[in-house]
Structures are given as C-alpha cells and as structure tokens.
Design a protein around this motif. Structure first.
Motif, mmCIF file in Angstrom:
data_model
loop_
_atom_site.group_PDB
_atom_site.id
_atom_site.type_symbol
_atom_site.label_atom_id
_atom_site.label_comp_id
_atom_site.label_asym_id
_atom_site.label_seq_id
_atom_site.Cartn_x
_atom_site.Cartn_y
_atom_site.Cartn_z
ATOM 1 N N PRO A 223 0.946 -1.097 0.070
ATOM 2 C CA PRO A 223 -0.123 -0.156 -0.080
ATOM 3 C C PRO A 223 0.918 1.323 -0.021
ATOM 4 O O PRO A 223 1.660 1.501 0.969
ATOM 5 C CB PRO A 223 -0.780 -0.154 1.390
ATOM 6 N N ILE A 224 0.648 2.060 -1.081
ATOM 7 C CA ILE A 224 1.673 3.201 -1.320
ATOM 8 C C ILE A 224 0.568 4.312 -1.693
ATOM 9 O O ILE A 224 -0.049 4.228 -2.220
ATOM 10 C CB ILE A 224 2.689 2.925 -2.485
ATOM 11 N N TRP A 225 1.078 5.510 -0.914
ATOM 12 C CA TRP A 225 0.174 6.727 -0.636
ATOM 13 C C TRP A 225 0.420 7.506 -2.207
ATOM 14 O O TRP A 225 1.281 8.250 -2.446
ATOM 15 C CB TRP A 225 0.598 7.600 0.189
ATOM 16 N N THR A 226 -0.586 7.184 -3.137
ATOM 17 C CA THR A 226 -0.348 7.646 -4.554
ATOM 18 C C THR A 226 -1.828 8.150 -4.781
ATOM 19 O O THR A 226 -2.813 7.905 -4.369
ATOM 20 C CB THR A 226 0.220 6.638 -5.543
ATOM 21 N N PRO A 227 -1.830 8.772 -6.195
ATOM 22 C CA PRO A 227 -3.385 9.186 -6.379
ATOM 23 C C PRO A 227 -4.196 8.068 -6.964
ATOM 24 O O PRO A 227 -5.649 8.168 -6.980
ATOM 25 C CB PRO A 227 -2.846 10.036 -7.861
ATOM 26 N N PHE A 228 -3.639 6.760 -6.825
ATOM 27 C CA PHE A 228 -4.555 5.491 -6.893
ATOM 28 C C PHE A 228 -5.411 5.471 -5.913
ATOM 29 O O PHE A 228 -6.474 4.685 -5.993
ATOM 30 C CB PHE A 228 -3.447 4.320 -6.773
ATOM 31 N N ILE A 229 -5.159 6.139 -4.468
ATOM 32 C CA ILE A 229 -5.868 5.644 -3.493
ATOM 33 C C ILE A 229 -7.496 6.604 -3.491
ATOM 34 O O ILE A 229 -8.435 5.999 -3.361
ATOM 35 C CB ILE A 229 -4.958 6.042 -2.072
ATOM 36 N N PRO A 230 -7.096 7.961 -3.652
ATOM 37 C CA PRO A 230 -8.519 8.598 -3.745
ATOM 38 C C PRO A 230 -9.053 8.394 -4.941
ATOM 39 O O PRO A 230 -10.417 8.602 -4.971
ATOM 40 C CB PRO A 230 -7.925 10.155 -3.466
ATOM 41 N N ASP A 231 -8.252 7.768 -5.931
ATOM 42 C CA ASP A 231 -8.885 7.355 -7.227
ATOM 43 C C ASP A 231 -9.988 6.267 -7.069
ATOM 44 O O ASP A 231 -10.953 6.247 -7.872
ATOM 45 C CB ASP A 231 -7.909 7.151 -8.401
ATOM 46 N N ALA A 232 -9.607 5.357 -6.301
ATOM 47 C CA ALA A 232 -10.145 3.981 -6.400
ATOM 48 C C ALA A 232 -11.120 3.723 -4.911
ATOM 49 O O ALA A 232 -12.233 3.092 -5.132
ATOM 50 C CB ALA A 232 -9.341 2.892 -6.416
ATOM 51 N N PHE A 233 -10.813 4.392 -3.930
ATOM 52 C CA PHE A 233 -11.264 4.203 -2.690
ATOM 53 C C PHE A 233 -12.209 5.204 -2.082
ATOM 54 O O PHE A 233 -11.879 6.326 -2.299
ATOM 55 C CB PHE A 233 -10.363 3.645 -1.504
ATOM 56 N N PRO A 234 -13.299 4.979 -1.442
ATOM 57 C CA PRO A 234 -14.287 6.026 -0.851
ATOM 58 C C PRO A 234 -13.589 6.634 0.276
ATOM 59 O O PRO A 234 -12.700 6.032 0.900
ATOM 60 C CB PRO A 234 -15.372 5.120 -0.400
ATOM 61 N N PRO A 235 -13.916 7.837 0.770
ATOM 62 C CA PRO A 235 -13.534 8.568 1.680
ATOM 63 C C PRO A 235 -13.004 7.908 2.941
ATOM 64 O O PRO A 235 -11.899 7.856 3.569
ATOM 65 C CB PRO A 235 -14.264 9.828 1.923
ATOM 66 N N ASP A 236 -14.197 7.096 3.502
ATOM 67 C CA ASP A 236 -13.807 6.380 4.722
ATOM 68 C C ASP A 236 -12.779 5.244 4.770
ATOM 69 O O ASP A 236 -12.288 4.996 5.653
ATOM 70 C CB ASP A 236 -15.159 5.567 5.123
ATOM 71 N N LYS A 237 -12.497 4.601 3.463
ATOM 72 C CA LYS A 237 -11.691 3.716 3.518
ATOM 73 C C LYS A 237 -10.188 4.192 3.278
ATOM 74 O O LYS A 237 -9.181 3.782 3.427
ATOM 75 C CB LYS A 237 -11.802 2.667 2.321
ATOM 76 N N VAL A 238 -10.171 5.396 2.715
ATOM 77 C CA VAL A 238 -8.832 6.115 2.499
ATOM 78 C C VAL A 238 -8.154 6.580 3.880
ATOM 79 O O VAL A 238 -7.003 6.249 4.034
ATOM 80 C CB VAL A 238 -9.091 7.550 1.636
ATOM 81 N N LYS A 239 -8.951 6.886 4.813
ATOM 82 C CA LYS A 239 -8.449 7.153 6.037
ATOM 83 C C LYS A 239 -7.474 6.025 6.582
ATOM 84 O O LYS A 239 -6.524 6.310 7.520
ATOM 85 C CB LYS A 239 -9.459 7.566 7.140
ATOM 86 N N ASP A 240 -8.046 4.803 6.617
ATOM 87 C CA ASP A 240 -7.254 3.564 7.151
ATOM 88 C C ASP A 240 -6.435 2.893 6.292
ATOM 89 O O ASP A 240 -5.898 1.894 6.519
ATOM 90 C CB ASP A 240 -8.394 2.797 7.716
ATOM 91 N N PHE A 241 -6.306 3.551 5.265
ATOM 92 C CA PHE A 241 -5.508 2.842 4.147
ATOM 93 C C PHE A 241 -3.969 2.553 4.682
ATOM 94 O O PHE A 241 -3.277 3.259 5.143
ATOM 95 C CB PHE A 241 -5.002 3.806 3.093
ATOM 96 N N GLY A 242 -3.474 1.423 4.260
ATOM 97 C CA GLY A 242 -2.293 0.926 4.768
ATOM 98 C C GLY A 242 -2.210 0.287 6.033
ATOM 99 O O GLY A 242 -0.979 -0.234 6.544
ATOM 100 N N GLN A 243 -3.156 0.308 7.118
ATOM 101 C CA GLN A 243 -3.021 -0.276 8.349
ATOM 102 C C GLN A 243 -2.965 -1.680 8.359
ATOM 103 O O GLN A 243 -2.772 -2.310 9.266
ATOM 104 C CB GLN A 243 -4.216 0.278 8.982
ATOM 105 N N GLN A 244 -3.333 -2.484 7.352
ATOM 106 C CA GLN A 244 -3.253 -3.874 7.391
ATOM 107 C C GLN A 244 -1.818 -4.505 7.249
ATOM 108 O O GLN A 244 -1.553 -5.581 7.489
ATOM 109 C CB GLN A 244 -4.132 -4.231 6.213
#
Length: 286
Positions: A223-244
């Motif tokens: 999981p890398i912080w790039t434009p891919f993330i807000p591009d594909a995921f809804p706002p609530d999932k963006v906040k916890d991105f990478g915690q896994q």
C-alpha cells in the motif's frame, strides 16, 4: 512523514485519473537526504505513469543518478509538469509524452519520440496502471475488463516490443506488479488479476531477454500513498489505508523508487526474473 490515520483525512476526487496535486497530504516523491552516485549517468529511461505517484518518484531518483527521463502519461498535465521541473532541477532532461497507452500505435510513437529526442533508450519502466474498487464480480463488465487489461498488461507488451530494437546489452526492463499478485484482493479483482499477469510476463520474458544482454525484473509494492488511493477508494476507506501491513502505515513513493534504481543499475547485474517487495513488512512466498 510517517502516515498514520490521524494524518490522512477522508478524501476523494471526482476526476479520474486522480491528481497528486489535490491529495492531502501530498505524497513524498523525493528524499533530500538521498545523494545520487552516478549509478545511471548517461542513460535514458522511459517511464509510463511517470507524472505522479511511484512513477514520479522513480523519474526523480533516476535524475538524481544521472539519467535523462521520458515520461508517458494520460492527461494529467499539471502533475506531469511538476515532475518535469523536479527532474530538471537535478540537471537532467525530461520529455513529456501524453497519450493513451491502450493504443499500440501510441506506444510505438512514444518510444520513437524518446529515442529521437533524448538520443537512446536504456531503461524501460512499465509502471502505468488503472484500478477500480469492485464489491462483486457483477460490477466487472467487458468494457472495464478490457480497459484494465489494455492499460495494465497489454501496454507492457506494446512498449517492450517497441523498445527492443533500441535496447543494448546492459539495458533493463522493470515492470510494476503488486503485492496483490501474490495475495489477491477481493475488492480489486480486475486490477489484481492484471498484476498476476504482469508477474508471469516478467518471469517469462526474463530468460529470452538475457540472450540480448537485457535484464527483466519487477517491483511489487504494497500500500503506497499515491493518486491511486483517492481514485479508487471511498473517503472512509482512504483514512485507514495501509493499516493492514505489519508496519501499520502506507508507504511513500520515495520508499519504492530506490528499488527501481537498484534494478536499473549495475548493482543488480546478477538479478533477472526477480521481484522486489517494498510492502511494509508483508512476507510473500512465491
């Protein structure tokens, strides 16, 4: 900056592909403490998806190591110009080539333009991709599947075929796959499937390319912080991105770019058909 949930506000972008310039916080594509040592001096690299994210960081790190860079991107002109400025700040040339890599003719033209303008081609980085959040298989129609495969894997065939006449012994081809090629992802089904294909493409292409003195390898980011993330995921999932992942955070593009530097340089002269795993501590066995 270490990205923890409190530092990543919920966010999304209506524009697709998303823009790095509109992300909060902005991804880190350069480390001022990284000092190049001419590992790529005099070389020319073509990087697809080089306008932002991992591709931008790779372009900047290649410039720090002495390479000129051609960047292929779709239509994110502002982001691409920012990347160009960063590359040129390190004294290297940067050629911007906008267009649709789903077109084999465009891919061929991009390679020709790179060689004509920058004089040669030594490193091909097949990095551009698209992804979609898919909650069920029913959401994946033929149009989406075709577009995802055309962008993520067909383009790699197109660019590699076009580049081969120009690549000399000692050149490198580096393909961006993903941790999802190894672990899968239930809600990124079409994307993950293409990343598995890229893994097979990398391994299958490696041996015949050695006969030409060309090394083919890959990088499988987590999981890398790039434009891919807000591009594909809804706002609530963006906040916890990478915690896994074991490191409990997403990585920054600059933490991936060094893998591409290594694979393109003579430091990796005994590596072919391999994949590096900057993924936050996830152990993959395949």
């Amino acid at each position: 900056m270490t990205l923890t949930p409190d530092k990543i506000p919920p966010q999304t972008q209506e524009r697709k592909p998303a823009l790095e310039s509109e992300m909060t916080p902005r991804p880190e594509y350069d480390d001022p403490n990284y000092r190049g040592s001419d590992k790529l001096r005099g070389k020319v690299a073509l990087i697809t998806g080089g306008d932002s994210g991992i591709g931008r960081s790779v372009a900047v790190y290649y410039a720090k190591e002495g390479a000129d860079v051609a960047i292929v991107y779709l239509d994110e002109h502002g982001d691409a110009e920012e990347t160009k400025q960063a590359v040129e700040s390190y004294g290297q040339r940067c050629l911007l080539i906008p267009g649709d890599i789903r077109s084999e003719n465009f891919c061929h033209q991009a390679v020709q333009q790179t060689v004509k303008t920058l004089g040669r081609l030594d490193i091909l980085v097949n990095n551009a991709a698209e992804q979609y959040l898919e909650e069920s298989l029913d959401e994946i129609d033929s149009a989406r599947l075709g577009s995802t495969f055309a962008t993520n894997i067909f383009s790699m065939f197109y660019f590699t075929k076009a580049a081969l006449p120009h690549l000399r012994p000692g050149s490198s081809i580096i393909n961006t796959t993903s941790i999802n090629a190894y672990k899968g992802h239930s809600t990124l089904l079409s994307y993950s499937t293409t990343k598995g294909a890229i893994l097979a493409f990398t391994r299958s292409l490696s041996e015949p390319m050695l006969e030409r003195g060309i090394r083919v390898n890959g990088v499988a980011p987590g999981p890398i912080w790039t434009p891919f993330i807000p591009d594909a995921f809804p706002p609530d999932k963006v906040k916890d991105f990478g915690q896994q992942v074991p490191m409990k955070r997403p990585g920054q593009p600059r933490e991936v770019a060094t893998s591409f530097v290594f694979l393109a340089s003579e430091d990796a002269s005994y590596m072919a058909g391999q994949v590096l795993h900057p993924n936050g501590g996830v152990v993959v066995n395949a």
